[in-house]
Design a protein around this motif. Structure first.
Motif, PDB file in Angstrom:
ATOM      1  N   PRO A  80       0.737  -1.032  -0.070  1.00 26.15           N
ATOM      2  CA  PRO A  80      -0.432   0.023  -0.234  1.00 26.15           C
ATOM      3  C   PRO A  80       1.343   1.431  -0.158  1.00 26.15           C
ATOM      4  N   ARG A  81       0.221   2.002  -0.948  1.00 24.43           N
ATOM      5  CA  ARG A  81       1.317   3.700  -0.127  1.00 24.43           C
ATOM      6  C   ARG A  81      -0.476   4.473  -0.334  1.00 24.43           C
ATOM      7  N   GLY A  82       0.051   5.177   0.663  1.00 20.05           N
ATOM      8  CA  GLY A  82      -1.200   6.064   1.433  1.00 20.05           C
ATOM      9  C   GLY A  82      -0.866   7.735   1.296  1.00 20.05           C
ATOM     10  N   ARG A  83      -1.692   8.727   1.346  1.00 18.07           N
ATOM     11  CA  ARG A  83      -1.735   9.654   0.900  1.00 18.07           C
ATOM     12  C   ARG A  83      -2.845  10.412   1.946  1.00 18.07           C
ATOM     13  N   LEU A  84      -2.053  10.926   3.259  1.00 15.19           N
ATOM     14  CA  LEU A  84      -2.882  10.989   4.621  1.00 15.19           C
ATOM     15  C   LEU A  84      -2.682  12.952   4.135  1.00 15.19           C
ATOM     16  N   LEU A  85      -4.138  13.218   4.529  1.00 19.07           N
ATOM     17  CA  LEU A  85      -3.902  15.393   4.373  1.00 19.07           C
ATOM     18  C   LEU A  85      -4.883  15.361   5.868  1.00 19.07           C
ATOM     19  N   ASP A  86      -3.539  16.449   6.498  1.00 15.25           N
ATOM     20  CA  ASP A  86      -4.022  16.730   8.184  1.00 15.25           C
ATOM     21  C   ASP A  86      -4.940  17.901   8.224  1.00 15.25           C
ATOM     22  N   ASP A  87      -5.407  18.426   9.011  1.00 19.49           N
ATOM     23  CA  ASP A  87      -6.550  19.583   9.252  1.00 19.49           C
ATOM     24  C   ASP A  87      -6.172  21.225   8.348  1.00 19.49           C
ATOM     25  N   SER A  88      -4.694  20.827   8.295  1.00 11.57           N
ATOM     26  CA  SER A  88      -3.850  21.595   7.956  1.00 11.57           C
ATOM     27  C   SER A  88      -4.221  21.776   5.806  1.00 11.57           C
ATOM     28  N   SER A  89      -4.429  20.740   5.565  1.00  9.41           N
ATOM     29  CA  SER A  89      -3.993  19.570   4.480  1.00  9.41           C
ATOM     30  C   SER A  89      -2.992  19.901   3.790  1.00  9.41           C
ATOM     31  N   ARG A  90      -1.489  19.860   4.735  1.00  7.04           N
ATOM     32  CA  ARG A  90      -0.876  19.013   4.569  1.00  7.04           C
ATOM     33  C   ARG A  90      -0.206  17.910   3.987  1.00  7.04           C
ATOM     34  N   VAL A  91       0.472  17.022   2.879  1.00  8.06           N
ATOM     35  CA  VAL A  91       0.241  15.800   3.295  1.00  8.06           C
ATOM     36  C   VAL A  91       1.492  15.412   3.395  1.00  8.06           C
ATOM     37  N   TRP A  92       0.764  13.881   3.571  1.00  8.92           N
ATOM     38  CA  TRP A  92       1.950  13.037   4.650  1.00  8.92           C
ATOM     39  C   TRP A  92       1.567  11.757   4.222  1.00  8.92           C
ATOM     40  N   LEU A  93       2.831  11.478   3.639  1.00  8.68           N
ATOM     41  CA  LEU A  93       3.094   9.339   2.552  1.00  8.68           C
ATOM     42  C   LEU A  93       3.294   8.712   3.415  1.00  8.68           C
ATOM     43  N   ALA A  94       2.337   7.799   3.374  1.00 10.15           N
ATOM     44  CA  ALA A  94       2.602   6.357   4.244  1.00 10.15           C
ATOM     45  C   ALA A  94       2.699   5.259   3.252  1.00 10.15           C
ATOM     46  N   SER A  95       3.692   4.206   4.001  1.00  2.00           N
ATOM     47  CA  SER A  95       3.614   3.095   2.523  1.00  2.00           C
ATOM     48  C   SER A  95       4.351   2.041   3.498  1.00  2.00           C
ATOM     49  N   GLY A  96       4.255   0.474   2.962  1.00  2.00           N
ATOM     50  CA  GLY A  96       4.115  -0.497   3.959  1.00  2.00           C
ATOM     51  C   GLY A  96       4.332  -1.718   2.818  1.00  2.00           C
TER      52      GLY A  96
END
Length: 194
Positions: free
Chosen positions: A86-102
């Motif tokens: 999986p490759r994830g794209r997470l957005l926080d409350d300020s619309s900043r992008v965080w990327l996650a993978s495994g």
């Protein structure tokens, strides 16, 4: 005795019929067979998808989590969704992008929490830091990411290791705990002369 020669229209019809049949056979040969139905200790899945993209929406209807995976499998027995690479794209409350993978991932019942295993990574591009660990959990409702396995946090040129990691993406806050060690080179920039 000679057979009568077919007319132009008849010959054209026969030619088109042969070409159409040949193309149909080629099309059938190019279709790859579906992969085997995945199974594991949780039992046979009720569905699986290939080349899937999942998007989660928050209470206001805004997308806040997207996952891309080559194969997704859901088992009804435990209501768990399993993800390959999986490759994830997470957005926080300020619309900043965080990327996650495994290498592998699971989504718990109801789609939360997300657990990434095998070379799990959380990347904050705006802050230029990256976390590498073996198992990473993420609760999309609270924005809390954590790891109970040894973690390496890098923000070049600095790097730190710890036994546990916590991050709250909405607050832009991270914490390493237990046996924390790090490398923090001194700032070598020269001060401008006045």
């Amino acid at each position: 005795m000679r057979l009568p020669r077919p007319g132009f229209r008849s010959g054209l019809f026969l030619l088109l019929l042969v070409l159409g049949g040949g193309l149909a056979l080629l099309d059938l040969r190019d279709t790859p067979p579906p992969g085997p139905v995945p199974g594991n200790e949780a039992g046979e899945p009720d569905y699986y998808l290939e080349d899937a993209r999942l998007t989660r929406f928050d209470a206001q209807g805004q997308p806040h989590q997207r996952l891309d995976t080559p194969r997704l499998t859901h088992t009804p027995h435990d209501d768990v969704t399993r993800l390959e690479r999986p490759r994830g794209r997470l957005l926080d409350d300020s619309s900043r992008v965080w990327l996650a993978s495994g290498e592998r991932g699971t989504l718990g019942a109801g789609g939360n929490p997300l657990t990434l295993t095998g070379d799990a990574r959380l990347l904050a591009p705006a802050e230029r830091w990256q976390l590498d660990t073996e198992v990473l959990h993420f609760d999309a409702d609270s924005g809390h990411a954590w790891s109970d396995t040894p973690a390496l946090l890098r923000q070049p040129p600095q790097r730190m290791r710890g036994e546990r990691f916590d991050a709250w993406i909405h607050d832009n806050r991270a914490r390493l705990t237990d046996n924390v060690r790090g490398h923090h080179p001194p700032d070598t920039r020269e001060e401008p002369e006045s």
